[in-house]
Motif scaffolding. Structure first.
Motif, PDB file in Angstrom:
ATOM      1  N   LEU A 128     -28.614  -3.133  28.587  1.00  0.00           N
ATOM      2  CA  LEU A 128     -29.241  -2.189  27.659  1.00  0.00           C
ATOM      3  C   LEU A 128     -28.389  -0.933  27.604  1.00  0.00           C
ATOM      4  N   THR A 129     -28.047  -0.516  26.386  1.00  0.00           N
ATOM      5  CA  THR A 129     -27.239   0.691  26.203  1.00  0.00           C
ATOM      6  C   THR A 129     -28.044   1.731  25.436  1.00  0.00           C
ATOM      7  N   MET A 130     -28.177   2.908  26.041  1.00  0.00           N
ATOM      8  CA  MET A 130     -28.923   4.017  25.443  1.00  0.00           C
ATOM      9  C   MET A 130     -28.209   5.315  25.782  1.00  0.00           C
ATOM     10  N   ARG A 131     -28.047   6.182  24.823  1.00  0.00           N
ATOM     11  CA  ARG A 131     -27.307   7.439  25.018  1.00  0.00           C
ATOM     12  C   ARG A 131     -25.919   7.174  25.604  1.00  0.00           C
ATOM     13  N   GLY A 132     -25.311   6.045  25.237  1.00  0.00           N
ATOM     14  CA  GLY A 132     -23.975   5.720  25.700  1.00  0.00           C
ATOM     15  C   GLY A 132     -23.903   5.225  27.131  1.00  0.00           C
ATOM     16  N   ILE A 133     -25.065   5.033  27.768  1.00  0.00           N
ATOM     17  CA  ILE A 133     -25.126   4.554  29.152  1.00  0.00           C
ATOM     18  C   ILE A 133     -25.626   3.118  29.152  1.00  0.00           C
ATOM     19  N   THR A 134     -24.918   2.230  29.844  1.00  0.00           N
ATOM     20  CA  THR A 134     -25.292   0.813  29.888  1.00  0.00           C
ATOM     21  C   THR A 134     -25.776   0.454  31.284  1.00  0.00           C
ATOM     22  N   LYS A 135     -26.963  -0.168  31.344  1.00  0.00           N
ATOM     23  CA  LYS A 135     -27.548  -0.587  32.613  1.00  0.00           C
ATOM     24  C   LYS A 135     -28.117  -1.999  32.456  1.00  0.00           C
ATOM     25  N   PRO A 136     -28.183  -2.759  33.563  1.00  0.00           N
ATOM     26  CA  PRO A 136     -28.796  -4.087  33.486  1.00  0.00           C
ATOM     27  C   PRO A 136     -30.316  -3.983  33.411  1.00  0.00           C
ATOM     28  N   VAL A 137     -30.925  -4.825  32.609  1.00  0.00           N
ATOM     29  CA  VAL A 137     -32.379  -4.916  32.526  1.00  0.00           C
ATOM     30  C   VAL A 137     -32.757  -6.395  32.438  1.00  0.00           C
ATOM     31  N   VAL A 138     -34.017  -6.671  32.740  1.00  0.00           N
ATOM     32  CA  VAL A 138     -34.542  -8.030  32.632  1.00  0.00           C
ATOM     33  C   VAL A 138     -35.755  -8.009  31.713  1.00  0.00           C
ATOM     34  N   LEU A 139     -35.702  -8.804  30.653  1.00  0.00           N
ATOM     35  CA  LEU A 139     -36.830  -8.940  29.734  1.00  0.00           C
ATOM     36  C   LEU A 139     -37.646 -10.158  30.140  1.00  0.00           C
ATOM     37  N   GLU A 140     -38.938  -9.972  30.346  1.00  0.00           N
ATOM     38  CA  GLU A 140     -39.828 -11.093  30.616  1.00  0.00           C
ATOM     39  C   GLU A 140     -40.361 -11.613  29.287  1.00  0.00           C
ATOM     40  N   VAL A 141     -40.117 -12.886  29.026  1.00  0.00           N
ATOM     41  CA  VAL A 141     -40.453 -13.481  27.729  1.00  0.00           C
ATOM     42  C   VAL A 141     -41.639 -14.425  27.901  1.00  0.00           C
ATOM     43  N   GLU A 142     -42.680 -14.210  27.117  1.00  0.00           N
ATOM     44  CA  GLU A 142     -43.888 -15.027  27.199  1.00  0.00           C
ATOM     45  C   GLU A 142     -44.321 -15.454  25.797  1.00  0.00           C
ATOM     46  N   ASP A 143     -45.277 -16.389  25.786  1.00  0.00           N
ATOM     47  CA  ASP A 143     -45.892 -16.841  24.523  1.00  0.00           C
ATOM     48  C   ASP A 143     -44.851 -17.327  23.518  1.00  0.00           C
ATOM     49  N   ILE A 144     -43.877 -18.085  24.001  1.00  0.00           N
ATOM     50  CA  ILE A 144     -42.884 -18.653  23.092  1.00  0.00           C
ATOM     51  C   ILE A 144     -43.556 -19.769  22.285  1.00  0.00           C
ATOM     52  N   THR A 145     -43.530 -19.645  20.979  1.00  0.00           N
ATOM     53  CA  THR A 145     -44.249 -20.600  20.136  1.00  0.00           C
ATOM     54  C   THR A 145     -43.364 -21.786  19.753  1.00  0.00           C
ATOM     55  N   ASN A 146     -44.005 -22.814  19.246  1.00  0.00           N
ATOM     56  CA  ASN A 146     -43.285 -23.899  18.601  1.00  0.00           C
ATOM     57  C   ASN A 146     -42.853 -23.445  17.211  1.00  0.00           C
ATOM     58  N   GLU A 147     -41.923 -24.163  16.625  1.00  0.00           N
ATOM     59  CA  GLU A 147     -41.477 -23.836  15.271  1.00  0.00           C
ATOM     60  C   GLU A 147     -42.597 -24.117  14.261  1.00  0.00           C
ATOM     61  N   VAL A 148     -42.723 -23.224  13.296  1.00  0.00           N
ATOM     62  CA  VAL A 148     -43.638 -23.437  12.182  1.00  0.00           C
ATOM     63  C   VAL A 148     -42.882 -23.119  10.890  1.00  0.00           C
ATOM     64  N   THR A 149     -43.371 -23.654   9.788  1.00  0.00           N
ATOM     65  CA  THR A 149     -42.755 -23.398   8.486  1.00  0.00           C
ATOM     66  C   THR A 149     -43.734 -22.639   7.617  1.00  0.00           C
ATOM     67  N   ASP A 150     -43.293 -21.496   7.090  1.00  0.00           N
ATOM     68  CA  ASP A 150     -44.192 -20.704   6.248  1.00  0.00           C
ATOM     69  C   ASP A 150     -44.207 -21.261   4.820  1.00  0.00           C
ATOM     70  N   PRO A 151     -45.083 -20.739   3.959  1.00  0.00           N
ATOM     71  CA  PRO A 151     -45.198 -21.279   2.593  1.00  0.00           C
ATOM     72  C   PRO A 151     -43.923 -21.167   1.761  1.00  0.00           C
ATOM     73  N   TRP A 152     -42.961 -20.364   2.223  1.00  0.00           N
ATOM     74  CA  TRP A 152     -41.721 -20.173   1.455  1.00  0.00           C
ATOM     75  C   TRP A 152     -40.561 -20.974   2.049  1.00  0.00           C
ATOM     76  N   GLY A 153     -40.862 -21.830   3.000  1.00  0.00           N
ATOM     77  CA  GLY A 153     -39.842 -22.721   3.548  1.00  0.00           C
ATOM     78  C   GLY A 153     -39.047 -22.155   4.701  1.00  0.00           C
ATOM     79  N   ASN A 154     -39.445 -20.984   5.235  1.00  0.00           N
ATOM     80  CA  ASN A 154     -38.752 -20.409   6.377  1.00  0.00           C
ATOM     81  C   ASN A 154     -39.273 -21.010   7.682  1.00  0.00           C
ATOM     82  N   THR A 155     -38.368 -21.423   8.547  1.00  0.00           N
ATOM     83  CA  THR A 155     -38.746 -21.925   9.867  1.00  0.00           C
ATOM     84  C   THR A 155     -38.784 -20.754  10.837  1.00  0.00           C
ATOM     85  N   LYS A 156     -39.921 -20.623  11.568  1.00  0.00           N
ATOM     86  CA  LYS A 156     -40.133 -19.451  12.396  1.00  0.00           C
ATOM     87  C   LYS A 156     -40.542 -19.821  13.813  1.00  0.00           C
ATOM     88  N   ILE A 157     -40.211 -18.961  14.760  1.00  0.00           N
ATOM     89  CA  ILE A 157     -40.788 -18.991  16.094  1.00  0.00           C
ATOM     90  C   ILE A 157     -41.120 -17.554  16.479  1.00  0.00           C
TER      91      ILE A 157
END
Length: 205
Positions: A128-157
């Motif tokens: 992560l870089t902020m104010r020109g300073i870079t530090k390591p960070v860890v993002l915890e990722v949850e609720d990852i969905t399956n792919e779905v297709t919207d009415p306009w043909g876009n595939t989303k997660i």
């Protein structure tokens, strides 16, 4: 005959290469900013949390549900798009006391590795870089969905990402001491990112 022998020799090597863990069927996605949110909260006056968000951001993610540890991500945030529902406070946050957006226009994150977390989660490690300073960070990722297709043909997660950082690590160190002890602004900033991603079409690749 020499050609046949050469093919027989290299076939196993080619087979191993094709099935190496890093060789995934990852799909490329772009952030759908109109359906995503980058928000934060920080302690104020030691009594409550002030919440804010960034209105302008973009990013790309490569993700394969069958090989999630090969996930990669790159995100860029316009620091001047900060909004805490108070114009005067937002002006102060953009000043050199905090984000100094005149000098450091963007906040960026770039992943370095990903690890499984629980049944349907990930830990995405990165810089992560902020104010020109870079530090390591860890993002915890949850609720990852399956792919779905919207009415306009876009595939989303979609997914929700959270992390907590110490703002002083990035030079965002302005504060004032209260008369009875404590400070105006807390050190720990909790960040939540609700992402909706659109799979890249061949023309976008």
């Amino acid at each position: 005959q020499e050609s046949i022998m050469r093919s027989a020799l290299f076939a196993p090597i080619i087979g191993i290469f094709l099935f190496l863990p890093g060789q995934s069927n990852a799909a490329d996605f772009v952030v759908d900013a109109s359906h995503s949110n980058v928000s934060f909260k920080v302690r104020h006056m030691m009594v409550t949390n002030v919440r804010g968000e960034f209105g302008t951001f973009s990013g790309e993610v490569s993700y394969d549900p069958k090989n999630p540890t090969q996930t990669t991500a790159k995100v860029s945030i316009d620091a001047s798009s900060i909004d805490t529902n108070d114009e005067k406070r937002d002006g102060h946050l953009k000043s050199p006391d905090f984000f100094d957006t005149g000098k450091f226009a963007t906040i960026t994150f770039e992943s370095t590795k990903a690890k499984k977390r629980g049944k349907n989660g990930l830990e995405v490690h990165g810089k992560l870089t902020m104010r020109g300073i870079t530090k390591p960070v860890v993002l915890e990722v949850e609720d990852i969905t399956n792919e779905v297709t919207d009415p306009w043909g876009n595939t989303k997660i979609g997914a929700t990402l959270t992390t907590t950082i110490n703002r002083h690590d990035f030079g965002v160190s302005w504060n004032k001491t209260l008369d009875k002890g404590g400070v105006v602004v807390g050190d720990q900033v909790k960040i939540t990112i609700d992402l909706e991603l659109n799979k890249k079409q061949p023309k976008d690749a």
